[in-house]
Design a protein around this motif. Sequence first.
Motif, PDB file in Angstrom:
ATOM      1  N   GLY A   1       0.857  -1.180   0.000  1.00 28.57           N
ATOM      2  CA  GLY A   1       0.000   0.000   0.000  1.00 28.57           C
ATOM      3  C   GLY A   1       0.884   1.218   0.000  1.00 28.57           C
ATOM      4  O   GLY A   1       1.895   1.281   0.703  1.00 28.57           O
ATOM      5  N   SER A   2       0.542   2.129  -0.798  1.00 24.41           N
ATOM      6  CA  SER A   2       1.433   3.270  -0.950  1.00 24.41           C
ATOM      7  C   SER A   2       1.475   4.065   0.351  1.00 24.41           C
ATOM      8  O   SER A   2       0.472   4.218   1.057  1.00 24.41           O
ATOM      9  CB  SER A   2       0.955   4.147  -2.099  1.00 24.41           C
ATOM     10  OG  SER A   2      -0.257   4.760  -1.726  1.00 24.41           O
ATOM     11  N   GLU A   3       2.663   4.530   0.629  1.00 21.59           N
ATOM     12  CA  GLU A   3       2.860   5.292   1.853  1.00 21.59           C
ATOM     13  C   GLU A   3       1.980   6.534   1.854  1.00 21.59           C
ATOM     14  O   GLU A   3       1.474   6.959   2.884  1.00 21.59           O
ATOM     15  CB  GLU A   3       4.342   5.706   1.968  1.00 21.59           C
ATOM     16  CG  GLU A   3       5.256   4.569   2.348  1.00 21.59           C
ATOM     17  CD  GLU A   3       4.899   3.991   3.714  1.00 21.59           C
ATOM     18  OE1 GLU A   3       4.708   4.778   4.661  1.00 21.59           O
ATOM     19  OE2 GLU A   3       4.794   2.759   3.815  1.00 21.59           O
ATOM     20  N   HIS A   4       1.801   7.013   0.648  1.00 14.58           N
ATOM     21  CA  HIS A   4       1.008   8.227   0.526  1.00 14.58           C
ATOM     22  C   HIS A   4      -0.412   8.002   1.053  1.00 14.58           C
ATOM     23  O   HIS A   4      -0.934   8.786   1.835  1.00 14.58           O
ATOM     24  CB  HIS A   4       0.967   8.656  -0.938  1.00 14.58           C
ATOM     25  CG  HIS A   4       0.136   9.887  -1.147  1.00 14.58           C
ATOM     26  ND1 HIS A   4       0.523  11.131  -0.702  1.00 14.58           N
ATOM     27  CD2 HIS A   4      -1.070  10.052  -1.747  1.00 14.58           C
ATOM     28  CE1 HIS A   4      -0.408  12.019  -1.020  1.00 14.58           C
ATOM     29  NE2 HIS A   4      -1.390  11.405  -1.652  1.00 14.58           N
ATOM     30  N   ASP A   5      -0.962   6.897   0.619  1.00 17.28           N
ATOM     31  CA  ASP A   5      -2.311   6.558   1.061  1.00 17.28           C
ATOM     32  C   ASP A   5      -2.371   6.466   2.574  1.00 17.28           C
ATOM     33  O   ASP A   5      -3.268   7.002   3.215  1.00 17.28           O
ATOM     34  CB  ASP A   5      -2.747   5.215   0.464  1.00 17.28           C
ATOM     35  CG  ASP A   5      -3.352   5.412  -0.913  1.00 17.28           C
ATOM     36  OD1 ASP A   5      -3.421   6.593  -1.330  1.00 17.28           O
ATOM     37  OD2 ASP A   5      -3.730   4.413  -1.540  1.00 17.28           O
ATOM     38  N   MET A   6      -1.386   5.760   3.098  1.00 14.68           N
ATOM     39  CA  MET A   6      -1.383   5.562   4.542  1.00 14.68           C
ATOM     40  C   MET A   6      -1.362   6.899   5.263  1.00 14.68           C
ATOM     41  O   MET A   6      -2.103   7.122   6.216  1.00 14.68           O
ATOM     42  CB  MET A   6      -0.149   4.749   4.956  1.00 14.68           C
ATOM     43  CG  MET A   6      -0.307   3.260   4.794  1.00 14.68           C
ATOM     44  SD  MET A   6      -1.878   2.678   5.366  1.00 14.68           S
ATOM     45  CE  MET A   6      -1.447   2.257   7.035  1.00 14.68           C
ATOM     46  N   ASP A   7      -0.507   7.753   4.777  1.00 12.20           N
ATOM     47  CA  ASP A   7      -0.411   9.065   5.412  1.00 12.20           C
ATOM     48  C   ASP A   7      -1.742   9.791   5.357  1.00 12.20           C
ATOM     49  O   ASP A   7      -2.191  10.377   6.340  1.00 12.20           O
ATOM     50  CB  ASP A   7       0.668   9.909   4.717  1.00 12.20           C
ATOM     51  CG  ASP A   7       2.048   9.446   5.126  1.00 12.20           C
ATOM     52  OD1 ASP A   7       2.124   8.682   6.117  1.00 12.20           O
ATOM     53  OD2 ASP A   7       3.026   9.835   4.463  1.00 12.20           O
ATOM     54  N   MET A   8      -2.358   9.683   4.205  1.00  6.71           N
ATOM     55  CA  MET A   8      -3.626  10.367   4.034  1.00  6.71           C
ATOM     56  C   MET A   8      -4.678   9.811   4.995  1.00  6.71           C
ATOM     57  O   MET A   8      -5.396  10.542   5.654  1.00  6.71           O
ATOM     58  CB  MET A   8      -4.110  10.173   2.600  1.00  6.71           C
ATOM     59  CG  MET A   8      -4.939  11.319   2.070  1.00  6.71           C
ATOM     60  SD  MET A   8      -5.315  11.019   0.356  1.00  6.71           S
ATOM     61  CE  MET A   8      -6.416   9.636   0.470  1.00  6.71           C
ATOM     62  N   TYR A   9      -4.703   8.481   5.052  1.00  7.60           N
ATOM     63  CA  TYR A   9      -5.647   7.821   5.941  1.00  7.60           C
ATOM     64  C   TYR A   9      -5.424   8.257   7.381  1.00  7.60           C
ATOM     65  O   TYR A   9      -6.354   8.566   8.124  1.00  7.60           O
ATOM     66  CB  TYR A   9      -5.501   6.293   5.855  1.00  7.60           C
ATOM     67  CG  TYR A   9      -5.999   5.693   4.569  1.00  7.60           C
ATOM     68  CD1 TYR A   9      -6.901   6.376   3.762  1.00  7.60           C
ATOM     69  CD2 TYR A   9      -5.585   4.420   4.180  1.00  7.60           C
ATOM     70  CE1 TYR A   9      -7.360   5.815   2.586  1.00  7.60           C
ATOM     71  CE2 TYR A   9      -6.047   3.852   3.014  1.00  7.60           C
ATOM     72  CZ  TYR A   9      -6.930   4.557   2.216  1.00  7.60           C
ATOM     73  OH  TYR A   9      -7.391   4.000   1.065  1.00  7.60           O
ATOM     74  N   LEU A  10      -4.123   8.256   7.756  1.00  7.97           N
ATOM     75  CA  LEU A  10      -3.808   8.611   9.134  1.00  7.97           C
ATOM     76  C   LEU A  10      -4.234  10.034   9.440  1.00  7.97           C
ATOM     77  O   LEU A  10      -4.711  10.337  10.525  1.00  7.97           O
ATOM     78  CB  LEU A  10      -2.307   8.440   9.385  1.00  7.97           C
ATOM     79  CG  LEU A  10      -1.870   7.006   9.687  1.00  7.97           C
ATOM     80  CD1 LEU A  10      -0.355   6.925   9.778  1.00  7.97           C
ATOM     81  CD2 LEU A  10      -2.512   6.502  10.963  1.00  7.97           C
TER      82      LEU A  10
ATOM     83  N   GLU B   1      -5.731  -2.311  11.008  1.00  3.65           N
ATOM     84  CA  GLU B   1      -4.304  -2.106  10.817  1.00  3.65           C
ATOM     85  C   GLU B   1      -3.942  -0.632  11.027  1.00  3.65           C
ATOM     86  O   GLU B   1      -2.986  -0.281  11.702  1.00  3.65           O
ATOM     87  CB  GLU B   1      -3.976  -2.538   9.383  1.00  3.65           C
ATOM     88  CG  GLU B   1      -2.550  -2.935   9.146  1.00  3.65           C
ATOM     89  CD  GLU B   1      -2.194  -4.195   9.918  1.00  3.65           C
ATOM     90  OE1 GLU B   1      -1.108  -4.201  10.494  1.00  3.65           O
ATOM     91  OE2 GLU B   1      -3.003  -5.157   9.933  1.00  3.65           O
ATOM     92  N   LEU B   2      -4.794   0.154  10.453  1.00  5.46           N
ATOM     93  CA  LEU B   2      -4.596   1.601  10.509  1.00  5.46           C
ATOM     94  C   LEU B   2      -4.712   2.112  11.941  1.00  5.46           C
ATOM     95  O   LEU B   2      -3.891   2.912  12.398  1.00  5.46           O
ATOM     96  CB  LEU B   2      -5.660   2.257   9.630  1.00  5.46           C
ATOM     97  CG  LEU B   2      -5.401   3.657   9.128  1.00  5.46           C
ATOM     98  CD1 LEU B   2      -4.168   3.691   8.259  1.00  5.46           C
ATOM     99  CD2 LEU B   2      -6.603   4.130   8.334  1.00  5.46           C
ATOM    100  N   LEU B   3      -5.715   1.596  12.623  1.00  2.62           N
ATOM    101  CA  LEU B   3      -5.898   2.003  14.014  1.00  2.62           C
ATOM    102  C   LEU B   3      -4.695   1.589  14.852  1.00  2.62           C
ATOM    103  O   LEU B   3      -4.267   2.298  15.749  1.00  2.62           O
ATOM    104  CB  LEU B   3      -7.176   1.379  14.588  1.00  2.62           C
ATOM    105  CG  LEU B   3      -8.507   2.007  14.224  1.00  2.62           C
ATOM    106  CD1 LEU B   3      -9.643   1.260  14.907  1.00  2.62           C
ATOM    107  CD2 LEU B   3      -8.558   3.469  14.622  1.00  2.62           C
ATOM    108  N   LYS B   4      -4.170   0.437  14.533  1.00  2.00           N
ATOM    109  CA  LYS B   4      -3.009  -0.069  15.271  1.00  2.00           C
ATOM    110  C   LYS B   4      -1.840   0.897  15.093  1.00  2.00           C
ATOM    111  O   LYS B   4      -1.171   1.280  16.046  1.00  2.00           O
ATOM    112  CB  LYS B   4      -2.639  -1.447  14.733  1.00  2.00           C
ATOM    113  CG  LYS B   4      -1.912  -2.317  15.737  1.00  2.00           C
ATOM    114  CD  LYS B   4      -1.655  -3.694  15.157  1.00  2.00           C
ATOM    115  CE  LYS B   4      -2.451  -4.764  15.872  1.00  2.00           C
ATOM    116  NZ  LYS B   4      -2.330  -6.075  15.211  1.00  2.00           N
ATOM    117  N   LEU B   5      -1.671   1.258  13.854  1.00  2.00           N
ATOM    118  CA  LEU B   5      -0.592   2.181  13.524  1.00  2.00           C
ATOM    119  C   LEU B   5      -0.762   3.490  14.282  1.00  2.00           C
ATOM    120  O   LEU B   5       0.179   4.040  14.854  1.00  2.00           O
ATOM    121  CB  LEU B   5      -0.628   2.444  12.012  1.00  2.00           C
ATOM    122  CG  LEU B   5       0.706   2.703  11.333  1.00  2.00           C
ATOM    123  CD1 LEU B   5       1.527   1.435  11.340  1.00  2.00           C
ATOM    124  CD2 LEU B   5       0.448   3.172   9.905  1.00  2.00           C
TER     125      LEU B   5
END
Lengths: 449, 469
Positions: free
Chosen positions: B3-12, B44-48
Amino acid sequence: METDETIHTRQSCERENLSKRFTVINEPYERQYAHIYFVRSEIMRPKVIQAAQRKWGDGVKINKLSEIEEGEKCCIVGTLFKQMELQPSILKEISEEVHVQIQPERKRFISDDDKLILEDTMQRISLTGNISAGDCFTGTVVALLGKETKSGHFNVEDFTYAGLPSQIPAPDLVGNDNYVLFVSGLGIGGKKEKTLQIQMLIDYILGMLGGSEDHEVSSKIVHVIVAGNSLAGETLDKEAQTKARYLTYKSEASTVQAISDLDFFLSQLVPFVSVDLMGGEFDPTNHVLPQKPMHPCMFPSSRRFYDNTFHTVSNPYECKINGVYILGTSGQNLDNLKSYSNVDDDIKLLSSMIECQHVAPTAPDTLGCFPFYKSDPFIIEQCPHVFFSGNQSKYFSSVKKGAEGQKVLLLAVPAFTQTCSAVLVNLKDLTAEEINFEADWSQSNSSVG
Amino acid sequence: MHGSEHDMDMYLCTLDELVEDDKKIVTYKCLSQELAISASKSKELLKLYSKNAEKNNVSIIYCVTGRTKTGIRVVLVQDSQLENAKSKMHKVFSCEPYSVQKSKLTDPSALYAADYEMTKKLLYKCGSYGSVRFNGSTALTDDEINQARTALATTAAANESENTIKHETTQQKSKKISPKSSKTGINNMFGTSSSKVIANGTKIVKPAEQVEIKKEQTKNEKPVQSKPSVSTTNKKSKSHMQSFMTKGKGDLFAESKSSKPSAQIKKEATPPLAEEPSLDINDDFESPKVKVEQEQNEIVKKPEPEKSKKSTSKQKIKKNSGSKKQSRTNSEELPAKKRRRIQEFSSSSEDEAMEEEEEEGSPDIIPASPPPLPKPSRSCIKVGEKNPRKRRVLKSKTFVDADGSMLTEKEWVEEACSDNDYDKRDSDDKKVAKQTDEPKVQKKVSPVAEKSSLKKSKQSSLMGFFSKK
């Protein structure tokens, strides 16, 4: 992130509703109940005689009550009747001659003075000896071995029920874990309603909660049986009857909100798993056994899946899931047996029910039932593989084996309001396990802090 | 982790916004819905996110699943209790964050409340973010539901016609009305709150015409809605309006009977679909609006029986209200008026009734219909007064259906009622009645009515109440 996510697929199950005998359509309620006892004893007599011969040898002499001679050892067959002083009786209550003191509210109506009487189609005889009134129930057909005493009682040496009915062997599902989830007593609309836990249960079934191991389990739940009392007893609102109509005509019955909540929960489930919804003591259906399926129009949104994955079914309910026969009730039969006997053990009661081959022996005596006259649908003609009873205080399960290799899983399904538990039954090997949901940290918190 | 880091950042970022700014309880479910990701992904996201929990000063609820001696256990715990909960398990299946929130939760039920609205919206699709798929279920499509509805409606209409054979001409009316109104009734029964379904439900014609109908409906609604409020100034128009409403009550479904509720339902349903200008136009412009509406009717000239019926009756109402103004006295109660209006169709000369039928049946005549005017309507009403032996009663009928379920249906039945019920009114009306020349129909009834009204004292009227009629 995507790598650790495995998608499981739920298999659809082969479901067959075998509860046709429990549907009563356009039958009058005016009949007397005598017929049902007559029919019951007629059907059960040969079975019980067979069991007696199996137990005491073919040579055992089987007499009708009218043929008994004093002092002669013989076997008699008939329907048990337990005479209970404490049994509530409307006649006693309204009788002016007998000034009965107001009885304290009881959960059990047994006393040491209870007497057992055996009736056949002709006459009756009171029983003494090796049979305890506490363990027996009115309405069961038994065979008794013993002698008539001088005083005219029958002294029982031994007794037997009909034993387990014959069984179609369970299908071989080796390698295929197939779960049926039983849940009962959701108690929606009551004070004890465990809303969050119900939602957790749903999420678990849908494969949202937990990790991949959980998802694997939940993906193997092929069927859900909701065994009655989905609505809480409070929703019945008996007070409403006593209030003036003009005071309450605008207020909505509390069942309306509760049933729409139930519909809400079911709508989440039915697109993803097949669900059978049984009526129960507090559900909006008729009160006496057999209870009719709740009308689907009460479930406007889950109704879209009606006859597909959503079914409302009768109580008692018998069905075949992937070849496994399942029979059970929402618990009225078991509760009633408990009130009129000494036995507390759910499993023992379930076991004696299956041995006397009857789902509700105490009906129609102490348990309301429809006045059948040609048949007794509560007789268990064929041994199920799973015999369950809903709305019990605790989860119990046990496997009972019969003389002819029958194997039946006896299951007491706990009421969700009390335990927050459902029961997973693996159809493959007929094992059961409890699945418990907890979300109540306020207590533990307060105890810590 | 792919998953692209960009997405993750956005989600976070989004997650952070929800938690920090909106002060929401963010459960994995609501996050997966918000970001359209699977449940596992959102966990996963919540964990992060929770790794930085201390820094962020948020509290976390964990969901621990595992096996104990008795079976599977699923527990929600606060972060402080996490280890404790884990230690109670024989084997821990998973331990994932369930929700993240700014404040410490004291009441677990808040977690349910947090997701409730969302769940309600998703309903059938709730499980689609989970990790279990199921292909075995098929829902009834809207089309199928519509089919069932129309089937039901036709049978309902058939029943209806059987039931209403006694009331001659009124019956024809009600039959015509019933298909439409019963449809809305079934809509109610299905209770599908989605406006889409209702819209489909009412659609009997080709989709192309649908918009037209919508327009007409909304047009028709407006006057219906606004009339009552105007009526404070103009009493007559109100009464006529109501009598018009009650006319539709020959139908099967009690809820849909009075067209007012059904109109409201439509009103609720239409906004997303129909381009209705504004629902709450002020009533001050009442009369102009009606005129406009009439004009529209003439312009549109759509061959819609429904519409035409409504519009004609509305026009009539207007006429009536205009004409009757002088002849009415204040003492006249609503039921009486209602009566007249009903009888208007059931009696009078045959020809006139026929005329009316034609008006409804052939929409092309509608524009021409305005002329029939005060005179006929007045005479009609007179007649109605003199035939007061029937009244509409909401009766519940209980029957057992194929499944053995007992069903109770409420329906409006026109039934003969005892003389005394109308005594008072008769005496009231007599003055008026005697002045006017009485049509034949009325003569059959009136002698008895007159007699009874003359003879009967209060006492006898009470007896009459008990007598079966």
